[in-house]
Scaffold this active site. Structure first.
Site, PDB file in Angstrom:
ATOM      1  N   SER A 157       0.848  -1.193   0.000  1.00  0.00           N
ATOM      2  CA  SER A 157       0.000   0.000   0.000  1.00  0.00           C
ATOM      3  C   SER A 157       0.887   1.248   0.000  1.00  0.00           C
ATOM      4  O   SER A 157       1.710   1.414  -0.897  1.00  0.00           O
ATOM      5  CB  SER A 157      -0.957  -0.053   1.194  1.00  0.00           C
ATOM      6  OG  SER A 157      -1.979   0.910   1.069  1.00  0.00           O
ATOM      7  N   ASP A 254      -9.498  -2.956  -5.970  1.00  0.00           N
ATOM      8  CA  ASP A 254      -8.679  -1.983  -5.242  1.00  0.00           C
ATOM      9  C   ASP A 254      -8.607  -0.712  -6.068  1.00  0.00           C
ATOM     10  O   ASP A 254      -8.239  -0.765  -7.249  1.00  0.00           O
ATOM     11  CB  ASP A 254      -7.279  -2.557  -5.031  1.00  0.00           C
ATOM     12  CG  ASP A 254      -6.350  -1.617  -4.287  1.00  0.00           C
ATOM     13  OD1 ASP A 254      -6.798  -0.560  -3.809  1.00  0.00           O
ATOM     14  OD2 ASP A 254      -5.156  -1.950  -4.182  1.00  0.00           O
ATOM     15  N   HIS A 284      -8.560  -4.457  -1.265  1.00  0.00           N
ATOM     16  CA  HIS A 284      -7.260  -3.962  -0.807  1.00  0.00           C
ATOM     17  C   HIS A 284      -6.785  -4.651   0.476  1.00  0.00           C
ATOM     18  O   HIS A 284      -5.592  -4.912   0.645  1.00  0.00           O
ATOM     19  CB  HIS A 284      -7.344  -2.445  -0.597  1.00  0.00           C
ATOM     20  CG  HIS A 284      -6.024  -1.767  -0.389  1.00  0.00           C
ATOM     21  ND1 HIS A 284      -5.189  -1.412  -1.416  1.00  0.00           N
ATOM     22  CD2 HIS A 284      -5.391  -1.375   0.749  1.00  0.00           C
ATOM     23  CE1 HIS A 284      -4.102  -0.818  -0.935  1.00  0.00           C
ATOM     24  NE2 HIS A 284      -4.197  -0.784   0.378  1.00  0.00           N
TER      25      HIS A 284
END
Length: 312
Positions: A157, A254, A284
């Site tokens: 991320s 995502d 995600h």
């Protein structure tokens, strides 16, 4: 919207209410409570050491956690781990399971970085802390029993975006040399103009509105403008030549999916060896569901990819 989540992930989706990036401190407190309720990680067979190392010039020390196989006295490759959290959340212990898994499966030293967080510390604080940690790792390779020629950067991320930034910084600043970059669900592009960013506005735990708020915390009013540096948003880089080989992970649902795919394509265009894996049916935070088959597949593949990159 209705999404075709993998069957293993449907039930868990309801548990991931979106992080409230509008109140970072309240959400940090909530995440600390969640972390405190988890059992302590099993460190059997792994030596774990906490240090504070020099940060960027005229800035605070940077906390790091070093993980090393306890039964190894030889020279090992190393992985610099950068945690996720939208540039706003995250602490070193959150990534204990990931780092311990990499140590055991890859047979490598892992150095996990507690970089400064936005909005209190906007760009370039996090990126410079992470680069300082890479420089320290390379400079102290002998002390750590590490082969300075076999260092990978790994992040998920925001940590994936910071990993890409560190790779660019290392190239442009003449080192330290990186052998590999592992970019998982990377947050790379503050412009927020991809199809996945426009469509995926209500996915569990992380969605397009959160991504926009994340970038505002990190970049302030510059977010989406014309003067954002490539070390802040690596998707803006025009020249990706000379970067280390990469493995890029994306998932179907995502908002960051398309920027990850585009970055992999741009690496290809720059003749950088890159492997891209887009996991279907996942969102995600899907890899936080340890029982899901997609998580097991990712974990096995991550270990195989890093072993191949660092051990040949």
């Amino acid at each position: 919207m209705t999404y075709r989540y993998d069957a293993d992930l449907v039930e868990a989706a309801a548990l991931f209410d979106a992080f409230d990036l509008t109140d970072p401190e309240a959400t940090r407190a909530r995440l600390r409570e969640f972390s405190a309720a988890r059992p302590a990680p099993d460190t059997t067979g792994v030596e774990v050491t906490d240090l504070e190392i020099p940060g960027p010039p005229d800035n605070p020390l940077v906390p790091v956690r070093i993980y090393r196989p306890a039964d190894s006295d030889g020279i090992l490759p190393a992985v610099l781990n950068l945690h996720g959290g939208g540039f706003v959340f995250g602490v070193i212990p959150n990534d204990d399971p990931t780092c311990l898994d990499i140590v055991r499966r890859v047979d490598a030293v892992v150095v996990s970085v507690g970089y400064r967080l936005a909005p209190e510390h906007p760009y370039p604080a996090a990126a410079e802390d992470c680069y300082a940690a890479l420089a320290w790792l390379a400079a102290h390779a002998d002390d750590l029993g590490v082969d300075a020629g076999r260092i990978a950067v790994h992040g998920t991320s925001a940590g994936g975006g910071l990993s890409a930034a560190v790779a660019l910084m290392a190239r442009d600043r003449g080192g330290p040399a990186l052998a590999f970059q592992y970019l998982e669900l990377p947050e790379l592009d503050d412009r927020q103009d991809s199809l996945s960013m426009r469509r995926l506005t209500d996915t569990p735990g992380w969605n397009a509105p959160n991504a926009r708020t994340s970038w505002r915390h990190y970049l302030g009013e510059r977010a989406g403008g014309d003067d954002v540096p490539v070390y802040a948003a690596p998707a803006r880089a025009k020249d990706l030549s000379g970067l280390p080989p990469a493995y890029v992970v994306a998932v179907e649902f995502d908002p960051c999916r398309d920027e990850a795919v585009a970055y992999a394509q741009n690496l290809y265009a720059a003749e950088v060896p890159v492997e891209l894996h887009v996991f279907p049916g996942a969102y995600h935070l899907a890899f936080l569901v340890p029982t899901a088959e997609v998580t097991r597949r990712r974990t096995e593949e991550r270990a195989a990819v890093l072993r191949r990159a660092l051990h040949g």
